[in-house]
Write a protein that holds these residues in place. Structure first.
Motif, short mmCIF file in Angstrom:
data_model
loop_
_atom_site.label_atom_id
_atom_site.label_comp_id
_atom_site.label_asym_id
_atom_site.label_seq_id
_atom_site.Cartn_x
_atom_site.Cartn_y
_atom_site.Cartn_z
N VAL A 231 100.63 101.03 41.23
CA VAL A 231 102.07 101.24 41.05
C VAL A 231 102.84 100.62 42.23
CG1 VAL A 231 103.88 103.01 41.00
CG2 VAL A 231 101.83 103.26 39.58
N LYS A 232 102.32 100.79 43.43
CA LYS A 232 102.95 100.24 44.63
C LYS A 232 103.09 98.72 44.52
CE LYS A 232 101.92 99.69 49.53
NZ LYS A 232 100.93 100.00 50.57
N HIS A 233 102.09 98.06 43.92
CA HIS A 233 102.10 96.60 43.79
C HIS A 233 102.69 96.13 42.47
CE1 HIS A 233 100.06 95.83 47.54
NE2 HIS A 233 99.18 96.77 47.25
N GLU A 234 103.33 97.07 41.74
CA GLU A 234 104.00 96.73 40.49
C GLU A 234 103.05 96.14 39.44
OE1 GLU A 234 107.56 96.99 39.65
OE2 GLU A 234 107.46 98.40 41.31
N ILE A 235 101.82 96.60 39.40
CA ILE A 235 100.85 96.12 38.41
C ILE A 235 101.15 96.82 37.09
CG2 ILE A 235 98.41 96.11 37.79
CD1 ILE A 235 97.79 95.74 40.76
N ARG A 236 101.14 96.06 36.03
CA ARG A 236 101.52 96.60 34.71
C ARG A 236 100.35 97.27 34.00
NH1 ARG A 236 103.58 93.33 29.44
NH2 ARG A 236 104.41 95.13 28.34
N CYS A 237 99.15 96.67 34.12
CA CYS A 237 98.00 97.19 33.37
C CYS A 237 96.74 97.13 34.23
CB CYS A 237 97.80 96.36 32.09
SG CYS A 237 96.45 96.93 31.04
N VAL A 238 95.94 98.19 34.18
CA VAL A 238 94.67 98.26 34.89
C VAL A 238 93.59 98.75 33.93
CG1 VAL A 238 95.66 98.66 37.18
CG2 VAL A 238 95.11 100.61 35.72
N ARG A 239 92.34 98.59 34.35
CA ARG A 239 91.22 99.11 33.56
C ARG A 239 90.50 100.17 34.37
NH1 ARG A 239 86.20 95.29 32.25
NH2 ARG A 239 86.20 95.42 34.52
N VAL A 240 90.18 101.28 33.71
CA VAL A 240 89.42 102.37 34.33
C VAL A 240 88.13 102.52 33.56
CG1 VAL A 240 89.37 104.83 34.87
CG2 VAL A 240 91.52 103.58 35.07
N THR A 241 87.00 102.33 34.24
CA THR A 241 85.68 102.48 33.61
C THR A 241 85.16 103.87 33.95
OG1 THR A 241 85.29 100.12 33.79
CG2 THR A 241 83.36 101.52 33.42
N HIS A 242 84.98 104.68 32.91
CA HIS A 242 84.52 106.06 33.10
C HIS A 242 83.12 106.26 32.58
CE1 HIS A 242 85.60 106.17 28.89
NE2 HIS A 242 86.86 105.89 29.22
N GLY A 243 82.64 105.38 31.73
CA GLY A 243 81.32 105.50 31.12
C GLY A 243 81.34 106.42 29.92
N LYS A 244 80.20 106.51 29.26
CA LYS A 244 80.09 107.34 28.06
C LYS A 244 79.22 108.56 28.30
CE LYS A 244 80.24 103.26 25.15
NZ LYS A 244 79.59 102.57 24.06
N ALA A 245 78.26 108.43 29.18
CA ALA A 245 77.40 109.54 29.59
C ALA A 245 76.81 110.30 28.42
CB ALA A 245 78.15 110.49 30.53
N ARG A 246 76.00 109.64 27.65
CA ARG A 246 75.28 110.35 26.58
C ARG A 246 74.38 111.37 27.26
NH1 ARG A 246 75.96 105.71 23.86
NH2 ARG A 246 76.09 105.73 21.63
N ARG A 247 74.61 112.61 26.99
CA ARG A 247 73.89 113.67 27.69
C ARG A 247 72.74 114.19 26.84
NH1 ARG A 247 77.77 116.97 31.34
NH2 ARG A 247 76.19 118.50 30.93
#
Length: 190
Positions: free
Chosen positions: A122-138
Motif C-alpha cells: 500500500v505504501k508503494h501504491e501497488i495495485r495487485c499482489v499475490r499471496v501464496t497460502h497453500g492448500k495443506a491437504r491434511r
C-alpha cells in the motif's frame, strides 16, 4: 589378481588397515535421513496454532475463522467493487507486482508477515499482489488452517478491495490475487 600376486608386506598392510572391521549384516544403505516422527509433527503443528502472550494490534481477528476446503476457490469483493474488476482479477488480467509465500510459517508469524507485506504494498501504491497460502491437504481430514486464516484476514483488511484464487500457473487454489486500495500519491500522473 590373486593372493599370490601380492607381496607379504602388502598383505600385512591390508590386514592392519582392516583390523577391527566387521562385515555388513544387511544390504541396505543408510542414507542418513531421519524417519518421520508423526507424534512430533502433530505436536509441532498444534503449537503453531497456539497464540503467544504477545498482543499484536493489527485489526485482524482470529475470533471467527471461515473454514475452506483445500480445492475451494476463494473470491470476495468489498462493497462498491465492480463485478467486472473481480472478473479481471480472477482471469489474471490485472498483473500482480508483489508476492509473498506463507508456507511453513506459524499462524502468528504468517499474520505478522502478511500485515507487513500488505502495508509495504500500500505504501508503494501497488495495485495487485499475490499471496501464496497453500492448500495443506491434511491427513486428519480437517480444513487447511493457513488458507482459512488468509481468507478471513483479507476480508478484514482496510486496504483490500477484493481477492480471488489464482489461475493454475500462478498457484491455483493455493494462492490468491489481492486487489489493493490506492491513495494516489501527490503529484502522480495516473
Amino acid at each position: 589378481m590373486t593372493q599370490d600376486s601380492f607381496s607379504d608386506d602388502d598383505l600385512d598392510l591390508f590386514r592392519q588397515a582392516v583390523k577391527g572391521a566387521r562385515p555388513i549384516k544387511h544390504q541396505q544403505a543408510d542414507v542418513g535421513k531421519a524417519r518421520r516422527d508423526r507424534a512430533n509433527i502433530a505436536a509441532s503443528r498444534q503449537r503453531a496454532t497456539v497464540k503467544q502472550n504477545e498482543v499484536v494490534v493489527d485489526g485482524l481477528s482470529d475470533q471467527f475463522v471461515i473454514d475452506v476446503d483445500p480445492e475451494q476457490e476463494l473470491a470476495w469483493a468489498a462493497n462498491g467493487v465492480q463485478e467486472s474488476q473481480l472478473r479481471k482479477l480472477k482471469q489474471a488480467h490485472i498483473p500482480f507486482d508483489g508476492s509473498i509465500d506463507l508456507h511453513g510459517l506459524t499462524i502468528e508469524r504468517a499474520r505478522e508477515q502478511l500485515w507487513a507485506f500488505l502495508a509495504e504494498a500500500v505504501k508503494h501504491e501497488i495495485r495487485c499482489v499475490r499471496v501464496t497460502h497453500g492448500k495443506a491437504r491434511r491427513l486428519d481430514g480437517r480444513k487447511p488452517m493457513m488458507k482459512s486464516h488468509v481468507n478471513t484476514w483479507l476480508r478484514q483488511h482496510d486496504s483490500v478491495l477484493a481477492f480471488t484464487s489464482c489461475i493454475p500457473r500462478h498457484g491455483g487454489t493455493g494462492s490468491v490475487y489481492v486487489l489493493l486500495r490506492r491513495t494516489m500519491l501527490e503529484g502522480r500522473d495516473d
